[in-house]
Write a protein that holds these residues in place. Sequence first.
Motif, PDB file in Angstrom:
ATOM      1  N   PHE A  82       0.854  -1.235   0.177  1.00 59.35           N
ATOM      2  CA  PHE A  82      -0.051  -0.025   0.068  1.00 59.35           C
ATOM      3  C   PHE A  82       0.874   1.145   0.005  1.00 59.35           C
ATOM      4  O   PHE A  82       1.832   1.435   0.688  1.00 59.35           O
ATOM      5  N   GLY A  83       0.548   2.164  -0.894  1.00 58.58           N
ATOM      6  CA  GLY A  83       1.113   3.603  -0.782  1.00 58.58           C
ATOM      7  C   GLY A  83       1.942   3.925  -2.089  1.00 58.58           C
ATOM      8  O   GLY A  83       2.424   2.635  -2.740  1.00 58.58           O
ATOM      9  N   SER A  84       2.215   5.024  -2.527  1.00 58.03           N
ATOM     10  CA  SER A  84       2.887   5.132  -3.682  1.00 58.03           C
ATOM     11  C   SER A  84       4.382   4.925  -3.678  1.00 58.03           C
ATOM     12  O   SER A  84       5.158   5.377  -2.656  1.00 58.03           O
ATOM     13  N   LYS A  85       5.068   4.055  -4.478  1.00 53.38           N
ATOM     14  CA  LYS A  85       6.331   3.553  -4.302  1.00 53.38           C
ATOM     15  C   LYS A  85       7.381   4.101  -5.488  1.00 53.38           C
ATOM     16  O   LYS A  85       8.426   3.847  -5.528  1.00 53.38           O
ATOM     17  N   LYS A  86       6.827   5.297  -5.941  1.00 51.95           N
ATOM     18  CA  LYS A  86       7.475   6.149  -6.873  1.00 51.95           C
ATOM     19  C   LYS A  86       8.787   6.699  -6.282  1.00 51.95           C
ATOM     20  O   LYS A  86      10.044   6.676  -6.862  1.00 51.95           O
ATOM     21  N   ALA A  87       8.712   7.306  -5.299  1.00 57.44           N
ATOM     22  CA  ALA A  87       9.628   8.113  -4.597  1.00 57.44           C
ATOM     23  C   ALA A  87      10.859   7.076  -4.145  1.00 57.44           C
ATOM     24  O   ALA A  87      12.064   7.218  -4.227  1.00 57.44           O
ATOM     25  N   LEU A  88      10.405   6.060  -3.584  1.00 56.14           N
ATOM     26  CA  LEU A  88      11.475   4.765  -3.265  1.00 56.14           C
ATOM     27  C   LEU A  88      12.038   4.119  -4.331  1.00 56.14           C
ATOM     28  O   LEU A  88      13.519   4.220  -3.924  1.00 56.14           O
ATOM     29  N   ARG A 202      17.321  -5.362 -17.109  1.00 57.62           N
ATOM     30  CA  ARG A 202      17.012  -5.763 -15.803  1.00 57.62           C
ATOM     31  C   ARG A 202      15.840  -4.824 -15.463  1.00 57.62           C
ATOM     32  O   ARG A 202      15.985  -3.341 -15.806  1.00 57.62           O
ATOM     33  N   THR A 203      14.571  -5.416 -14.934  1.00 57.55           N
ATOM     34  CA  THR A 203      13.453  -4.559 -14.794  1.00 57.55           C
ATOM     35  C   THR A 203      13.268  -4.468 -13.384  1.00 57.55           C
ATOM     36  O   THR A 203      13.122  -5.466 -12.560  1.00 57.55           O
ATOM     37  N   ILE A 204      12.962  -3.233 -12.946  1.00 56.69           N
ATOM     38  CA  ILE A 204      12.437  -2.753 -11.481  1.00 56.69           C
ATOM     39  C   ILE A 204      10.997  -2.141 -11.747  1.00 56.69           C
ATOM     40  O   ILE A 204      10.831  -1.261 -12.398  1.00 56.69           O
ATOM     41  N   ALA A 205      10.034  -2.846 -11.076  1.00 55.42           N
ATOM     42  CA  ALA A 205       8.577  -2.469 -11.474  1.00 55.42           C
ATOM     43  C   ALA A 205       7.735  -2.396 -10.221  1.00 55.42           C
ATOM     44  O   ALA A 205       8.160  -3.015  -9.127  1.00 55.42           O
ATOM     45  N   THR A 206       6.755  -1.452 -10.114  1.00 56.42           N
ATOM     46  CA  THR A 206       5.758  -1.557  -9.071  1.00 56.42           C
ATOM     47  C   THR A 206       4.316  -2.071  -9.565  1.00 56.42           C
ATOM     48  O   THR A 206       4.033  -1.615 -10.703  1.00 56.42           O
ATOM     49  N   VAL A 207       3.521  -2.452  -8.532  1.00 61.07           N
ATOM     50  CA  VAL A 207       2.050  -2.770  -8.847  1.00 61.07           C
ATOM     51  C   VAL A 207       1.148  -2.100  -7.615  1.00 61.07           C
ATOM     52  O   VAL A 207       1.662  -2.239  -6.359  1.00 61.07           O
ATOM     53  N   ASP A 208       0.147  -1.795  -8.105  1.00 63.64           N
ATOM     54  CA  ASP A 208      -0.987  -1.312  -6.823  1.00 63.64           C
ATOM     55  C   ASP A 208      -2.038  -2.048  -6.971  1.00 63.64           C
ATOM     56  O   ASP A 208      -3.153  -2.224  -5.961  1.00 63.64           O
ATOM     57  N   HIS A 209      -2.553  -2.566  -8.106  1.00 63.17           N
ATOM     58  CA  HIS A 209      -4.036  -3.190  -8.294  1.00 63.17           C
ATOM     59  C   HIS A 209      -3.685  -4.573  -7.683  1.00 63.17           C
ATOM     60  O   HIS A 209      -2.888  -5.148  -8.046  1.00 63.17           O
ATOM     61  N   THR A 234       4.559   1.632   1.829  1.00 68.91           N
ATOM     62  CA  THR A 234       4.924   3.250   2.249  1.00 68.91           C
ATOM     63  C   THR A 234       4.052   3.964   2.683  1.00 68.91           C
ATOM     64  O   THR A 234       4.451   4.987   3.487  1.00 68.91           O
ATOM     65  N   TYR A 235       2.595   3.772   2.525  1.00 70.04           N
ATOM     66  CA  TYR A 235       1.604   4.447   2.981  1.00 70.04           C
ATOM     67  C   TYR A 235       1.802   5.903   2.368  1.00 70.04           C
ATOM     68  O   TYR A 235       1.235   6.790   2.931  1.00 70.04           O
ATOM     69  N   ALA A 236       2.410   6.114   1.450  1.00 68.58           N
ATOM     70  CA  ALA A 236       2.654   7.527   0.890  1.00 68.58           C
ATOM     71  C   ALA A 236       1.288   7.890   0.063  1.00 68.58           C
ATOM     72  O   ALA A 236       0.924   6.635  -0.885  1.00 68.58           O
ATOM     73  N   PRO A 237       1.036   9.194  -0.213  1.00 65.76           N
ATOM     74  CA  PRO A 237      -0.233   9.474  -1.199  1.00 65.76           C
ATOM     75  C   PRO A 237       0.132   9.164  -2.406  1.00 65.76           C
ATOM     76  O   PRO A 237       1.409   9.487  -3.049  1.00 65.76           O
TER      77      PRO A 237
END
Length: 356
Positions: A82-88, A202-209, A234-237
């Motif tokens: 849960f949370g935006s992982k963009k900044a991380l 090499r791939t680094i990806a995030t998922v939220d759905h 991260t609980y980030a908006p």
Amino acid sequence: MVMKRNLSSRGITFSQKSSGKKSTRKISDIDLVDEQELRAAVANIEPKHEKETIALVNSYKKLYPRWVFELRCGFGLLMYGFGSKKALIESFASTALAEYPVVVINGYLQSINLKQVMTALAEVWWDQLKTRQRTSSRILQKVQQPFNSRSVDDLLAFLDKSEAEENDSFICVVVHNIDGPGLRDSESQQYLARIASCSNIRTIATVDHVNAPLLWDKKMVHTQFNWYWYHVPTYAPYKVEGIFFPLILAHSNTSQSAKTAAIVLQSLTPNAQSVFKILAEYQRSHPEEEGMPFDNLYTISRERFLVSSQVTLNSHLTEFKDHELVKTRRRSDGQDCLYIPLTNDSLEKLLSEINQ
């Protein structure tokens, strides 16, 4: 034999009687709030447990060396929680992956051109190979530029077979929201899987759905993407990711369209903003024309030292088109031109926003 239970003896009763009345209220009767006001109100909400969330995100930095090691071993990293992982992910890429070239795909955009992504990857890898003299003498003679005219299969073959001298050399592809609306179709996921399976990627990806794993079959998960899953809440908006989605209880208007475009432009480089201003000012001063020819835009941008080549201008235009700030159409004389899909009022408000 039919068994019956007397639920009433346990204090449970059911009422089958219906009033027969239907509500006369409609969704259209809801008093919607202006989207700009609603987003401003959301932005002013004070975050809770800020110290704890900062400490949580900082704790992930201890995993950076492990993530780099797993990338070097050939795994892809899939971050969920849960949370935006963009900044991380951007923090990880800018620090732990500083010695590797990184290409970013913003999956939260409404439309993404994966052919252009592959072209960019091929150009980056070409530059990497040129820095290695022994490798370039053996491989580069077999490959001819430009890459934008090559087929998808040729680009993937180049990324897969053109190995560098060092086994540890590769390109990192960061995909923010690989389950985003512009990438959820089967064709896009197949292309991404083929990119990830290339030996030099090499791939680094995030998922939220919650249903994101349904996008892939067994071969894609274990062979092509080769995911190594990490739970990193991260609980980030979702501030950046949410810009491109209309709020349910808000209505759009001219002012909001300009405001949304201004927010997008603020995330781009100053040169890109200046190029956009040239196009916007041309459109305002030539309302009778269908758009601005590419050659005109390039000439003015070059005279103002905003771009050094057509490749640089094309990269800015790709960014604009990905954010749906600029579109292309054919004029009556058969020439392709560029235009901003906003009304004159919205365009004036946009220029006033970005000139502040």
